[in-house]
Design an enzyme around this catalytic site. Structure first.
Site, mmCIF file in Angstrom:
data_model
loop_
_atom_site.group_PDB
_atom_site.id
_atom_site.type_symbol
_atom_site.label_atom_id
_atom_site.label_comp_id
_atom_site.label_asym_id
_atom_site.label_seq_id
_atom_site.Cartn_x
_atom_site.Cartn_y
_atom_site.Cartn_z
ATOM 1 N N HIS A 291 -3.431 -4.484 0.122
ATOM 2 C CA HIS A 291 -2.046 -4.138 -0.364
ATOM 3 C C HIS A 291 -1.392 -5.390 -0.425
ATOM 4 O O HIS A 291 0.108 -5.488 0.076
ATOM 5 C CB HIS A 291 -1.529 -3.173 0.551
ATOM 6 C CG HIS A 291 -2.147 -1.961 0.674
ATOM 7 N ND1 HIS A 291 -1.841 -0.770 -0.201
ATOM 8 C CD2 HIS A 291 -3.334 -1.565 1.050
ATOM 9 C CE1 HIS A 291 -2.366 0.324 -0.011
ATOM 10 N NE2 HIS A 291 -3.402 -0.216 0.972
ATOM 11 N N ASN B 297 -0.704 6.701 0.570
ATOM 12 C CA ASN B 297 -1.334 6.166 -0.731
ATOM 13 C C ASN B 297 -0.913 7.211 -1.794
ATOM 14 O O ASN B 297 -0.470 8.465 -1.809
ATOM 15 C CB ASN B 297 -2.745 6.259 -0.956
ATOM 16 C CG ASN B 297 -3.180 4.733 -0.226
ATOM 17 O OD1 ASN B 297 -2.552 3.817 -0.091
ATOM 18 N ND2 ASN B 297 -4.532 5.007 0.079
ATOM 19 N N HIS C 171 3.127 0.673 10.283
ATOM 20 C CA HIS C 171 2.056 0.697 10.900
ATOM 21 C C HIS C 171 1.855 2.429 11.341
ATOM 22 O O HIS C 171 3.071 3.050 11.707
ATOM 23 C CB HIS C 171 2.416 -0.074 12.518
ATOM 24 C CG HIS C 171 1.285 0.340 13.637
ATOM 25 N ND1 HIS C 171 0.129 0.718 13.227
ATOM 26 C CD2 HIS C 171 1.620 0.328 14.840
ATOM 27 C CE1 HIS C 171 -0.370 0.784 14.827
ATOM 28 N NE2 HIS C 171 0.541 0.634 15.416
HETATM 29 C C1 HEM Z 1 -9.583 2.345 8.388
HETATM 30 C C2 HEM Z 1 -9.151 2.197 7.332
HETATM 31 C C3 HEM Z 1 -7.878 1.177 7.006
HETATM 32 C C4 HEM Z 1 -7.766 -0.155 7.663
HETATM 33 C C5 HEM Z 1 -8.410 -0.680 8.793
HETATM 34 C C6 HEM Z 1 -6.584 -0.521 7.207
HETATM 35 C C7 HEM Z 1 -5.927 -1.794 7.075
HETATM 36 C C8 HEM Z 1 -4.850 -2.296 6.638
HETATM 37 C C9 HEM Z 1 -4.229 -3.436 6.999
HETATM 38 C C10 HEM Z 1 -4.807 -4.553 7.891
HETATM 39 C C11 HEM Z 1 -3.188 -3.528 6.123
HETATM 40 C C12 HEM Z 1 -2.347 -4.658 6.008
HETATM 41 C C13 HEM Z 1 -1.067 -4.488 6.720
HETATM 42 C C14 HEM Z 1 -0.096 -5.647 6.866
HETATM 43 O O1 HEM Z 1 -0.369 -6.744 6.665
HETATM 44 O O2 HEM Z 1 1.164 -5.469 7.116
HETATM 45 C C15 HEM Z 1 -3.125 -2.428 5.252
HETATM 46 C C16 HEM Z 1 -1.997 -2.160 4.402
HETATM 47 C C17 HEM Z 1 -1.943 -0.778 4.065
HETATM 48 N N1 HEM Z 1 -2.509 0.344 4.155
HETATM 49 FE FE1 HEM Z 1 -4.325 0.290 5.207
HETATM 50 N N2 HEM Z 1 -6.235 0.374 6.087
HETATM 51 C C18 HEM Z 1 -7.034 1.624 6.096
HETATM 52 C C19 HEM Z 1 -6.960 2.793 5.210
HETATM 53 C C20 HEM Z 1 -5.867 3.004 4.653
HETATM 54 C C21 HEM Z 1 -5.787 4.377 4.461
HETATM 55 C C22 HEM Z 1 -6.527 5.582 4.120
HETATM 56 C C23 HEM Z 1 -4.381 4.415 3.683
HETATM 57 C C24 HEM Z 1 -3.646 5.468 3.005
HETATM 58 C C25 HEM Z 1 -3.435 6.734 3.724
HETATM 59 C C26 HEM Z 1 -3.845 2.769 3.633
HETATM 60 C C27 HEM Z 1 -2.544 2.639 3.312
HETATM 61 C C28 HEM Z 1 -2.171 1.267 3.214
HETATM 62 C C29 HEM Z 1 -0.727 1.062 2.598
HETATM 63 C C30 HEM Z 1 -0.043 1.875 1.989
HETATM 64 C C31 HEM Z 1 -0.828 -0.495 3.257
HETATM 65 C C32 HEM Z 1 0.266 -1.469 2.829
HETATM 66 C C33 HEM Z 1 1.568 -1.291 3.689
HETATM 67 C C34 HEM Z 1 2.806 -2.185 3.190
HETATM 68 O O3 HEM Z 1 3.090 -1.627 2.219
HETATM 69 O O4 HEM Z 1 3.035 -3.137 3.755
HETATM 70 N N3 HEM Z 1 -4.456 2.044 4.375
HETATM 71 N N4 HEM Z 1 -4.004 -1.385 5.777
#
Ligand code: HEM
Length: 744
Positions: free
Chosen positions: A105, A178, A369
């Protein structure tokens, strides 16, 4: 002094302020009636704005700088001196300007706004956010793509992140969702594998921001739990026209918890007022070149224009008993609960009404988070969700450089913060007192623990089991809901999905991967597999159909047209010198009243002459030349009346291409007066069209193609034409025109 009063290291002023620097507005929800209000976050941010207009240039140490163009040298042509502290400070800061981009993202855009509750959920939760009706809780929202780097294009085929930070009076609650309601994998253990597969391949870092390559489809082949989400990824949902026109989903099942500790399962849905609309795939690829910032710009422009994006929040509330009766496991994030089975309860709306003032400070440093929960909201045992609870805080520690990133303005709560968390990189607070621990007789910071009726408490869920590494049997059906999705699509949506699989697998080099994926597709639907197979030159294997299944209307975009409004829809008017200024102004004004953004595209940018004396008082200006504007960055196209103008336009191949492309992408096309000749010359769809067909005010020659004789003298006819054209734009696209040539 309370701890929060010490937090304000920087004072500053809004760009518009002319007065002296202000002390930061000090927002304490509890100093009023304990309620966070929509402008609380903005008032808090006021304290951090630094406006340099008219100020004296200084070093970081506040030393005035009189000469900022040359380094300090030994003689005019001599070497630079080490002692030049000004140069060293400036370069050192520059050298350290970059922070790591998000590991996923990375590319996104954000905005502030508020959430307003109109239906209390007091029977399910004690969260003030969901019980105080009429209150506007401030929010910050970040939309994103998933796979691409920070500088990648907006309109790639991808999932879109939809992350909402609610600054409630009980602390921050983040709903990190999402624009699709399910996910690729069922267990967080697979997340690094999935991301490694979809990201550019490690040996040559190709392709950027694209799933159309061997490693992603190899993963899909080996991991059929991805099939439901792959159906969504191949659908039009993966190329949204606008962030304002996407649904949002919490994906996982969460819990709402009442004051007695009773928990109810909940799934969160955001529903856009403007409906769910997408780009055509061919269009999306071309927009990536013509305007890589297409979605980001659209969000920014619409807020600047006062067309505030809006969503309603709908909840699916499911008791433990009802959960047992469902035919899906609520803990499996690759499954959804059809709205026909558990309808949405609409409880409030979210409006985004303010752009950030500094992209890095706010959007880039925003840290969402899943573990940012408030009393009355809790997680479930979904194994993907559980892994996420670890990952976000962990990654932010390195991305934002230490444990104090909650003090960054965009991240800090509106609620007061008091605790014994101390020191660390980038500590901005000057904590008071002799001690920083509990229990404590010395005194010092000593925040008292909250009363249990106020403090966070986890839902008292009974948990026991044998330690094991195993996937639940109830997670094992990977095809039924993928088939449900397929059967719920309209014919056009199905055609787009088949072509998207054909495109992506067509980019996969290894034939065994194509064959392996085709086998999975055949298990979803043999008709789909036939169509995909015909794109990639493979015969699909025999497969047992899943079912019987009914369709879920709610899954099709066709059933979410929105309110048909033209809010910040972009309309191009093709014109040249000598256009009919009066009729143009008439059409422009009426479309602008509907909210549309109407811009002239002409052979040259700048002033365009009008043929009539009754034309507008002010000279007309072309915002774009045919060199800088492509039809793909507009929602619809008009050709203005005016003989001299249309004689120029109809002879130009770039005008014909503009119209043909808009036609192929299903856009509304309208011509009036001599504009008809330009349409005829464009030979839409390769045919010489009879421009007389369908003429008369607002009469469609075919769906979304409007031809009118109206001229400046016929105001009523022109208004009728404009209204019919506006309605066609509000319907978004005549999708049948976008169908790729069928191969079967
Ligand atoms: C085990 C599964 C997942 C892991 C380990 C994971 C991990 C991460 C990580 C490390 C980031 C970067 C966060 C940052 O640097 O601030 C991120 C961002 C994000 N993740 Fe996940 N994610 C997972 C699944 C999902 C799922 C299922 C969704 C949706 C429901 C999702 C939605 C998002 C969104 C929207 C962001 C961006 C947040 C922002 O705008 O700063 N992720 N994710």
């Amino acid at each position: 002094m309370t701890e929060t009063t010490e937090q304000h290291e920087t004072t500053g002023q809004r760009k518009t302020d002319t007065g002296p620097h202000r002390a930061p507005a000090h927002v304490h929800a509890d100093q009023r009636d304990g309620t966070a209000r929509e402008d609380d976050k903005q008032r808090q941010l006021d304290g951090f704005r630094v406006g340099a207009e008219g100020a004296t240039l200084t070093t970081d140490q506040g030393v005035p700088v009189a000469h900022d163009d040359d380094s300090l040298k030994a003689g005019e042509r001599g070497p630079t001196l080490m002692e030049d502290f000004q140069l060293r400070e400036k370069l050192t800061h520059f050298d350290h300007e970059r922070i790591p981009e998000r590991v996923v993202h990375a590319r996104g855009a954000g905005a502030y706004g508020y959430f307003e509750l109109y239906d209390s959920l007091a029977e399910y939760t004690r969260a003030s956010l969901f019980t105080k009706t009429g209150v506007r809780t401030p929010v910050f929202v970040r939309f994103s793509t998933v796979g691409g780097s920070r500088g990648s294009a907006d309109t790639v085929r991808d999932v879109r992140g939809f992350a909402v930070k609610f600054y409630t009076d009980e602390g921050n609650f983040d709903l990190v969702g999402n624009n699709m309601p399910v996910f690729f994998i069922q267990d967080g253990m697979k997340f690094p594998d999935f991301v490694h597969a979809v990201k550019p391949e490690p040996h040559n870092e190709i392709p950027q921001a694209s799933s159309a390559h061997d490693t992603l489809w190899d993963f899909v082949w080996q991991q059929p739990e991805t099939m439901h989400m792959m159906m969504w990824l191949m659908s039009d949902r993966a190329v949204p026209r606008s962030f304002r026109m996407m649904q949002g989903f919490g994906v996982h099942t969460f819990r709402l918890v009442d004051a007695q500790g009773r928990a109810t399962f909940v799934k969160f849905h955001w529903l856009p007022r403007l409906g769910v609309h997408s780009l055509a795939w061919d269009e999306a690829q071309q927009v990536a070149g013509a305007d890589p910032d297409f979605n980001r710009r659209d969000l920014w422009d619409s807020i600047e224009a006062g067309h505030f994006p809006e969503w309603e929040l709908g909840l699916q509330l499911i008791s433990e008993d009802e959960a047992r009766a469902l035919d899906v496991d609520l803990l499996d994030p690759t499954k959804l609960v059809p709205e026909e089975r558990v309808p949405l309860r609409i409880v409030g709306r979210m409006v985004l009404d303010r752009n950030p003032e500094n992209f890095f400070a706010e959007t880039e440093q925003a840290a969402f988070h899943l573990g940012n929960l408030v009393p009355g909201i809790d997680v479930s045992e979904d194994p993907l969700l559980q892994a996420r609870l670890f990952s976000y805080l962990d990654t932010q520690l390195i991305r934002l450089g230490g444990p104090n990133f909650a003090q960054i303005p965009v991240n800090r709560p509106v609620a007061d913060v008091h605790n014994n968390q101390r020191d660390g990189y980038h500590q901005m607070r000057v904590h008071q007192g002799e001690s920083s621990y509990e229990r404590n007789t010395v005194g010092g910071g000593r925040p008292a623990q909250a009363d249990p009726s106020v403090g966070y408490d986890s839902a008292p869920v009974n948990v026991e089991g044998t330690k094991l590494r195993r996937r639940a049997g109830s997670f094992s059906d990977h095809y039924t809901q993928a088939a449900l999705f397929w059967r719920s699509m309209s014919e056009v949506e199905q055609e787009h999905i088949a072509a998207a699989f054909g495109f992506e697998l067509g980019k996969v080099g290894r034939v065994e991967i194509r064959e392996g994926v085709l086998e999975h597709i055949a298990r979803v639907d043999t008709g789909l597999a036939e169509r995909v197979g015909s794109w990639i030159g493979l015969k699909p294997p025999e497969a047992e159909p899943v079912g019987p299944l009914t369709a879920s209307r709610a899954l099709s975009q066709r059933h979410r047209p929105g309110d048909g409004s033209l809010c910040a829809r972009k309309i191009a008017v093709l014109a040249a010198d000598g256009l009919s200024g009066a009729s143009f102004e008439h059409v422009r004004r009426e479309l602008a009243e509907l909210g549309a953004d109407v811009e002239i595209v002409a052979p040259h940018a700048g002033e365009v002459s009008s043929e009539d004396s009754a034309g507008p008082a002010k000279p007309l200006t072309a915002a774009h030349s045919l060199l800088t504007a492509k039809s793909v960055i507009f929602d619809a196209v008009l050709v203005a009346d005016g003989r001299r103008s249309t004689d120029v336009l109809r002879a130009r191949p770039d005008v014909a291409e503009f119209l043909r492309q808009a036609y192929r992408h299903g856009k509304a096309i309208g011509v009036w007066g001599s504009g008809r000749d330009v349409l005829a010359a464009a030979r839409l769809n390769g045919e010489q069209r009879d421009a007389a067909v369908g003429h008369g005010a607002g009469t469609p020659a075919e769906e979304g193609v409007l031809v009118a004789d109206g001229s400046a003298a016929e105001d009523a006819a022109l208004s009728e034409f404009t209204a019919a054209f506006g309605a066609a734009v509000g319907r978004h696209r005549a999708w049948d025109r976008t169908l790729p040539a069928k191969t079967v």
